[in-house]
Design an enzyme around this catalytic site. Sequence first.
Site, short mmCIF file in Angstrom:
data_model
loop_
_atom_site.label_atom_id
_atom_site.label_comp_id
_atom_site.label_asym_id
_atom_site.label_seq_id
_atom_site.Cartn_x
_atom_site.Cartn_y
_atom_site.Cartn_z
N TYR A 133 0.85 -1.21 0.00
CA TYR A 133 0.00 0.00 0.00
C TYR A 133 0.88 1.25 0.00
CZ TYR A 133 -3.41 3.26 2.25
OH TYR A 133 -4.23 4.32 2.58
N PRO A 146 -3.64 12.24 5.01
CA PRO A 146 -4.36 12.15 6.28
C PRO A 146 -3.67 11.22 7.27
CG PRO A 146 -5.79 11.58 4.40
CD PRO A 146 -4.38 11.55 3.92
P1 NAP Z 1 -13.12 2.98 2.07
O1 NAP Z 1 -14.15 3.39 3.05
O2 NAP Z 1 -12.58 1.60 2.08
O3 NAP Z 1 -13.71 3.29 0.59
C1 NAP Z 1 -12.97 2.89 -0.53
C2 NAP Z 1 -13.64 3.50 -1.74
O4 NAP Z 1 -12.91 3.12 -2.90
C3 NAP Z 1 -15.08 3.00 -1.90
O5 NAP Z 1 -15.88 4.04 -2.40
C4 NAP Z 1 -14.91 1.90 -2.94
O6 NAP Z 1 -16.07 1.67 -3.71
C5 NAP Z 1 -13.82 2.52 -3.81
N1 NAP Z 1 -13.15 1.48 -4.59
C6 NAP Z 1 -12.42 0.44 -4.12
N2 NAP Z 1 -11.98 -0.31 -5.14
C7 NAP Z 1 -12.44 0.28 -6.29
C8 NAP Z 1 -12.34 -0.02 -7.67
N3 NAP Z 1 -11.68 -1.08 -8.12
N4 NAP Z 1 -12.95 0.81 -8.55
C9 NAP Z 1 -13.64 1.89 -8.13
N5 NAP Z 1 -13.78 2.24 -6.83
C10 NAP Z 1 -13.18 1.42 -5.93
O7 NAP Z 1 -11.86 3.95 2.12
P2 NAP Z 1 -11.63 5.31 2.93
O8 NAP Z 1 -11.23 4.97 4.32
O9 NAP Z 1 -12.79 6.23 2.67
O10 NAP Z 1 -10.33 5.88 2.20
C11 NAP Z 1 -10.45 6.88 1.22
C12 NAP Z 1 -9.04 7.32 0.86
O11 NAP Z 1 -8.38 7.80 2.04
C13 NAP Z 1 -8.16 6.18 0.34
O12 NAP Z 1 -7.38 6.64 -0.75
C14 NAP Z 1 -7.28 5.81 1.53
O13 NAP Z 1 -6.05 5.28 1.09
C15 NAP Z 1 -7.12 7.14 2.20
N6 NAP Z 1 -6.81 7.08 3.64
C16 NAP Z 1 -7.65 6.42 4.50
C17 NAP Z 1 -7.32 6.37 5.86
C18 NAP Z 1 -8.21 5.68 6.87
O14 NAP Z 1 -7.80 5.58 8.04
N7 NAP Z 1 -9.39 5.21 6.48
C19 NAP Z 1 -6.15 6.98 6.33
C20 NAP Z 1 -5.33 7.65 5.42
C21 NAP Z 1 -5.68 7.70 4.07
P3 NAP Z 1 -17.18 0.61 -3.18
O15 NAP Z 1 -17.88 1.26 -2.06
O16 NAP Z 1 -18.05 0.39 -4.37
O17 NAP Z 1 -16.41 -0.61 -2.76
O1 GFB Z 2 -6.00 1.09 12.17
P1 GFB Z 2 -4.99 0.00 12.28
O2 GFB Z 2 -5.43 -1.39 11.91
O3 GFB Z 2 -3.76 0.27 11.34
O4 GFB Z 2 -4.43 0.04 13.78
P2 GFB Z 2 -2.41 1.11 11.54
C1 GFB Z 2 -3.66 -1.04 14.24
C2 GFB Z 2 -3.30 -0.83 15.69
O5 GFB Z 2 -4.49 -0.95 16.51
C3 GFB Z 2 -2.34 -1.92 16.12
C4 GFB Z 2 -4.36 -2.10 17.36
O6 GFB Z 2 -1.51 -1.41 17.14
C5 GFB Z 2 -3.31 -2.96 16.67
O7 GFB Z 2 -2.66 -3.80 17.64
N1 GFB Z 2 -5.69 -2.74 17.47
C6 GFB Z 2 -6.32 -3.03 18.63
C7 GFB Z 2 -6.48 -3.10 16.44
N2 GFB Z 2 -7.52 -3.59 18.39
C8 GFB Z 2 -7.65 -3.63 17.02
C9 GFB Z 2 -8.70 -4.07 16.16
O8 GFB Z 2 -9.76 -4.56 16.58
N3 GFB Z 2 -8.49 -3.94 14.81
C10 GFB Z 2 -7.34 -3.39 14.30
N4 GFB Z 2 -7.20 -3.24 12.94
N5 GFB Z 2 -6.30 -2.98 15.09
C11 GFB Z 2 -2.76 1.29 8.96
C12 GFB Z 2 -2.09 0.86 7.68
O9 GFB Z 2 -1.86 1.11 10.04
O10 GFB Z 2 -3.07 2.67 8.89
C13 GFB Z 2 -2.98 1.08 6.52
O11 GFB Z 2 -1.75 -0.54 7.77
C14 GFB Z 2 -3.74 2.40 6.58
O12 GFB Z 2 -2.21 1.00 5.34
C15 GFB Z 2 -4.09 2.87 7.97
O13 GFB Z 2 -3.03 3.40 5.93
C16 GFB Z 2 -4.47 4.34 7.99
O14 GFB Z 2 -2.69 2.50 11.96
O15 GFB Z 2 -1.47 0.30 12.34
#
Ligand code: NAP
Ligand code: GFB
Length: 322
Positions: free
Chosen positions: A136, A163
């Site tokens: 990723y 973010p």
């Molecule tokens: P999400 O809830 O998993 O939503 C993913 C979105 O991408 C959905 O609308 C999904 O459509 C669409 N998608 C996935 N595969 C696709 C494909 N093949 N073609 C077209 N659309 C597709 O993700 P999110 O958390 O909102 O993340 C949005 C952005 O923020 C991402 O670029 C992610 O890397 C970034 N980001 C997220 C976090 C976080 O903590 N969540 C942190 C930092 C950055 P469907 O609903 O139809 O599946």
């Molecule tokens: O959000 P998370 O899965 O991803 O957080 P990262 C992981 C941390 O939360 C670890 C603890 O320290 C886990 O041990 N944890 C505790 C849990 N309970 C839970 C649980 O129920 N579910 C999960 N998932 N974790 C991600 C990246 O890192 O950050 C992705 O791997 C993405 O690429 C995301 O960008 C924003 O913050 O560790």
Amino acid sequence: MSRTVLVTGGTGLVGKAIEAVISEKQSKDERWIFVGSKDADLTNINSSRALFEKHKPTHVIHLAAMVGGLYHNMGNNLDFLRKNMQMNDNVLLLCHEHKAKAVSCLSTCIFPDKTPYPIDETMIHSGPPHDSNYGYSYAKRLIDITNRAYHDQHGDLFTSVVPCNVFGPFDNFTPGVSHVIPGMIHRLHEIMYLKDPEKQQDEKVFPVYGTGKPLRQFIFSEDLAKLIIWVLRSYDSVSPIILSVDEEAEVSIAQLAESIAKSFEFKGKLIFDDSYADGQYKKTASNAKLRKLRPDFRFTDFDAAIQRTVDWYLKNYDQARK
Ligand code: NAP
Ligand code: GFB
């Protein structure tokens, strides 16, 4: 000047937050279109091109990605690498063809694992990412490289936001895929309301995965949405900009678990199951560049945002992605 704004990933956590903010205050000279994978598979260039020809966007917020928490990344680095590279290359090529401004999404988890803190925008490529999510991370870093290449060769206005961890309504609560906050919410809800009905609440145990020691910055999706809309309208540099809460707002996973337990009024016991990986210990990011450009911005109180997310989940349990 009228704008057509296409939001890829519009059906996800961040996309739905942008839709909610935009619907509160419609701007007469902007048309917003929110799309998900059913509208176009962005890993496929023909499907992607048809989407762009249908909407002819002047601006694109590119959120679509294969996204997941630590445990989902650890077992699927090849898929995270390839699917995200395919989507990003297709979307940026089409933004170029349509001469659209593009705002894409990186993440603070893609920065080097061994790094001085706080992390800032100049450090994205200064060392390898944490091994848990290298697929990723490299796909996301390539967005920054591609943005610069399109700008240098064609003058395209492509930029990216970085973010920290995001949470809020419409998150993905699916076990094994989800990030920590939706993961904990899903599990605590099951423990309290679906499992061991014969047990008293204060006899129940909530296992937190890992040691609880890692530190994270969490941004509420509504706050991130407002900042991304501001970037689309007013930020015109190719260099990425970190959109994160302050360094001082960093919390431990244990503190996070306490906050979620409080939102559920959980009366039982928290335990830490260190048979689960912790992932990165910390990825503390500086938001100094954002603060300088937006000294007015106020983030939602963390506990209040957790409460709003838990309340949303309880109210929308049937529709939530789980
Ligand atoms: P999400 O809830 O998993 O939503 C993913 C979105 O991408 C959905 O609308 C999904 O459509 C669409 N998608 C996935 N595969 C696709 C494909 N093949 N073609 C077209 N659309 C597709 O993700 P999110 O958390 O909102 O993340 C949005 C952005 O923020 C991402 O670029 C992610 O890397 C970034 N980001 C997220 C976090 C976080 O903590 N969540 C942190 C930092 C950055 P469907 O609903 O139809 O599946
Ligand atoms: O959000 P998370 O899965 O991803 O957080 P990262 C992981 C941390 O939360 C670890 C603890 O320290 C886990 O041990 N944890 C505790 C849990 N309970 C839970 C649980 O129920 N579910 C999960 N998932 N974790 C991600 C990246 O890192 O950050 C992705 O791997 C993405 O690429 C995301 O960008 C924003 O913050 O560790």
